[in-house]
Enzyme design. Structure first.
Site, PDB file in Angstrom:
ATOM      1  N   GLY A  37       0.817  -1.213   0.000  1.00  0.00           N
ATOM      2  CA  GLY A  37       0.000   0.000   0.000  1.00  0.00           C
ATOM      3  C   GLY A  37       0.845   1.255   0.000  1.00  0.00           C
ATOM      4  O   GLY A  37       2.020   1.213  -0.380  1.00  0.00           O
ATOM      5  N   LEU A  46       0.404   3.686  -2.013  1.00  0.00           N
ATOM      6  CA  LEU A  46       0.737   3.561  -3.435  1.00  0.00           C
ATOM      7  C   LEU A  46       1.336   4.842  -4.009  1.00  0.00           C
ATOM      8  O   LEU A  46       0.918   5.945  -3.680  1.00  0.00           O
ATOM      9  CB  LEU A  46      -0.515   3.190  -4.233  1.00  0.00           C
ATOM     10  CG  LEU A  46      -1.190   1.867  -3.870  1.00  0.00           C
ATOM     11  CD1 LEU A  46      -2.343   1.587  -4.831  1.00  0.00           C
ATOM     12  CD2 LEU A  46      -0.213   0.705  -3.854  1.00  0.00           C
ATOM     13  N   HIS A  90       4.109   1.698  -8.013  1.00  0.00           N
ATOM     14  CA  HIS A  90       3.096   0.636  -7.874  1.00  0.00           C
ATOM     15  C   HIS A  90       2.098   0.718  -9.037  1.00  0.00           C
ATOM     16  O   HIS A  90       1.641  -0.312  -9.550  1.00  0.00           O
ATOM     17  CB  HIS A  90       2.297   0.806  -6.581  1.00  0.00           C
ATOM     18  CG  HIS A  90       3.108   0.738  -5.322  1.00  0.00           C
ATOM     19  ND1 HIS A  90       3.301   1.818  -4.500  1.00  0.00           N
ATOM     20  CD2 HIS A  90       3.761  -0.297  -4.729  1.00  0.00           C
ATOM     21  CE1 HIS A  90       4.019   1.455  -3.448  1.00  0.00           C
ATOM     22  NE2 HIS A  90       4.316   0.185  -3.562  1.00  0.00           N
ATOM     23  N   LYS A 149      13.167  -2.252  -8.514  1.00  0.00           N
ATOM     24  CA  LYS A 149      13.773  -1.418  -7.472  1.00  0.00           C
ATOM     25  C   LYS A 149      14.235  -2.293  -6.307  1.00  0.00           C
ATOM     26  O   LYS A 149      15.280  -2.059  -5.723  1.00  0.00           O
ATOM     27  CB  LYS A 149      12.769  -0.396  -6.974  1.00  0.00           C
ATOM     28  CG  LYS A 149      13.332   0.320  -5.815  1.00  0.00           C
ATOM     29  CD  LYS A 149      12.501   1.444  -5.359  1.00  0.00           C
ATOM     30  CE  LYS A 149      13.103   1.977  -4.103  1.00  0.00           C
ATOM     31  NZ  LYS A 149      12.765   1.135  -2.959  1.00  0.00           N
ATOM     32  N   ASP A 150      13.443  -3.316  -5.987  1.00  0.00           N
ATOM     33  CA  ASP A 150      13.813  -4.241  -4.903  1.00  0.00           C
ATOM     34  C   ASP A 150      14.489  -5.447  -5.546  1.00  0.00           C
ATOM     35  O   ASP A 150      13.912  -6.536  -5.630  1.00  0.00           O
ATOM     36  CB  ASP A 150      12.555  -4.639  -4.131  1.00  0.00           C
ATOM     37  CG  ASP A 150      11.899  -3.428  -3.499  1.00  0.00           C
ATOM     38  OD1 ASP A 150      12.304  -3.047  -2.409  1.00  0.00           O
ATOM     39  OD2 ASP A 150      10.987  -2.839  -4.121  1.00  0.00           O
ATOM     40  N   GLN A 207      14.963  -8.788  -3.710  1.00  0.00           N
ATOM     41  CA  GLN A 207      13.650  -9.422  -3.520  1.00  0.00           C
ATOM     42  C   GLN A 207      13.229 -10.148  -4.793  1.00  0.00           C
ATOM     43  O   GLN A 207      12.809 -11.309  -4.779  1.00  0.00           O
ATOM     44  CB  GLN A 207      12.640  -8.339  -3.160  1.00  0.00           C
ATOM     45  CG  GLN A 207      11.202  -8.761  -3.219  1.00  0.00           C
ATOM     46  CD  GLN A 207      10.276  -7.694  -2.657  1.00  0.00           C
ATOM     47  OE1 GLN A 207      10.256  -7.460  -1.455  1.00  0.00           O
ATOM     48  NE2 GLN A 207       9.513  -7.034  -3.499  1.00  0.00           N
ATOM     49  N   VAL A 257      10.694   3.112 -11.299  1.00  0.00           N
ATOM     50  CA  VAL A 257      10.068   4.396 -11.626  1.00  0.00           C
ATOM     51  C   VAL A 257      10.668   5.445 -10.686  1.00  0.00           C
ATOM     52  O   VAL A 257      10.754   5.221  -9.477  1.00  0.00           O
ATOM     53  CB  VAL A 257       8.540   4.327 -11.452  1.00  0.00           C
ATOM     54  CG1 VAL A 257       7.895   5.666 -11.777  1.00  0.00           C
ATOM     55  CG2 VAL A 257       7.961   3.217 -12.338  1.00  0.00           C
ATOM     56  N   SER A 289       7.540   4.192  -0.906  1.00  0.00           N
ATOM     57  CA  SER A 289       6.594   4.648   0.119  1.00  0.00           C
ATOM     58  C   SER A 289       7.351   5.293   1.275  1.00  0.00           C
ATOM     59  O   SER A 289       6.824   6.164   1.960  1.00  0.00           O
ATOM     60  CB  SER A 289       5.772   3.463   0.626  1.00  0.00           C
ATOM     61  OG  SER A 289       5.141   2.824  -0.460  1.00  0.00           O
ATOM     62  N   ARG A 290       8.584   4.866   1.495  1.00  0.00           N
ATOM     63  CA  ARG A 290       9.368   5.398   2.623  1.00  0.00           C
ATOM     64  C   ARG A 290       9.880   6.803   2.347  1.00  0.00           C
ATOM     65  O   ARG A 290      10.343   7.473   3.269  1.00  0.00           O
ATOM     66  CB  ARG A 290      10.517   4.452   2.962  1.00  0.00           C
ATOM     67  CG  ARG A 290      10.023   3.155   3.578  1.00  0.00           C
ATOM     68  CD  ARG A 290      11.142   2.302   4.155  1.00  0.00           C
ATOM     69  NE  ARG A 290      10.620   1.242   4.995  1.00  0.00           N
ATOM     70  CZ  ARG A 290      10.393  -0.010   4.581  1.00  0.00           C
ATOM     71  NH1 ARG A 290      10.639  -0.348   3.334  1.00  0.00           N
ATOM     72  NH2 ARG A 290       9.902  -0.911   5.411  1.00  0.00           N
TER      73      ARG A 290
END
Ligand code: AMP
Length: 284
Positions: A31, A33, A37, A149-150, A153, A176, A186-187
């Protein structure tokens, strides 16, 4: 747009879709967003007939004392933004719905998970791989979209899908960025204006490394030194790691070639930021 909170209601919604011959795409998120996302949602839309976005702040991937409690949450805003990009179903389960039946079983990974982020966030990837496995089992998507980006992961999720024979096709979407070059996250909402200025040293360092590589430099140590220099020029920034690595398992590269990954993690105040680039790709 439907917002479903129980596994049973989602399963029954998806059963109807599948019976109607629809192909299903999954976009897992926590979330808060942003455009990153939403680009994933747009890609998912092109890849399938029905897009399911999960919005779940997964406690198992946060360290004790991490930012789980203060992580931004606004489901109403997220639903409106996702609907604009063609998401038909939001799956936003409470923690109890996901983990109420127990937390004994963990999907963990070996060496690739222990490197880089794994050193600074012990247990993080076991939390990620466990929740992603659950989401794959709940949604059974044809396609799942993740952001580059991750990168660690996504590397681990690729291994998960390959090694555990998960019948899903992964689509990885380039990072992006904001107009100033900072990768959307989000951070970023935690950053003060001064911290944000400091954080810009991260994309600046990646740009400098790419320029050096394009000028012919192939030694990882030389690229790392250049990145270190740019990052150190910003006193507000504390570097966790600079990695010049092979894309398959993120082991250190002996030569920086097209496809080699350069990844950075740094802290600005209490906010931890990560970013990366793949040499030979045109993102800087
Ligand atoms: P998160 O909500 O941070 O767990 O991210 C959900 C998904 O969005 C993950 O696959 C991320 O890699 C992806 N994502 C996050 N930020 C970006 C970005 N700036 N560009 C592209 N994808 C992103």
């Amino acid at each position: 747009m439907e917002c479903l909170v129980s596994i049973a209601s989602l399963r029954s919604r998806l059963e109807h879709a599948r019976k109607a011959g629809q192909r299903i795409a999954l976009v897992p998120t926590m979330g808060a967003l942003h455009e990153g996302h939403l680009v994933l949602a747009g890609v998912a839309r092109r890849e399938a007939d029905l897009v399911v976005m999960s919005v779940f702040v997964n406690p198992r991937q946060f360290a004790p004392g991490g930012d789980f409690d203060r992580y931004p949450r606004d489901l109403e805003r997220d639903s409106a933004l996702a609907a604009e990009r063609g998401v038909e179903v939001i799956f936003a389960p409470p923690v109890e719905e996901m983990y109420g039946r127990g937390t004994e079983i963990v999907v963990s990974a070996g060496e690739t998970a222990g490197r880089w982020e794994g050193v600074f966030r012990p247990g993080h990837f076991a939390g990620v791989l466990t929740v992603v496995t659950k989401l794959f089992n709940i949604v059974q998507p044809d396609v799942a979209c993740f952001g580059r980006k991750d990168i660690q992961q996504v590397t681990l999720i690729r291994r998960l899908v390959e090694e555990l024979d998960v019948p899903v096709r992964l689509v990885v979407v380039p990072t992006v960025r904001d107009t100033d070059g900072l990768a959307l996250s989000s951070r970023n909402a935690y950053l003060s204006a001064a911290e944000r200025t400091a954080a810009l040293a991260i994309p600046r360092a990646l740009t400098a490394a790419v320029a050096l590589w394009r000028s012919g430099e192939r030694r990882p140590m030389a690229l790392e030194a250049m990145i270190g220099e740019v990052l150190r020029s910003e006193p507000g920034l504390v570097t966790d790691y600079i990695a010049v690595v092979h894309p398959d398992r993120l082991a250190p590269a002996t030569m920086a070639e097209p496809g080699t990954v350069i990844a950075i993690a740094a802290r600005v105040g209490t906010t931890r930021l990560i970013d990366n680039t793949i040499l030979g790709e045109h993102d800087f």
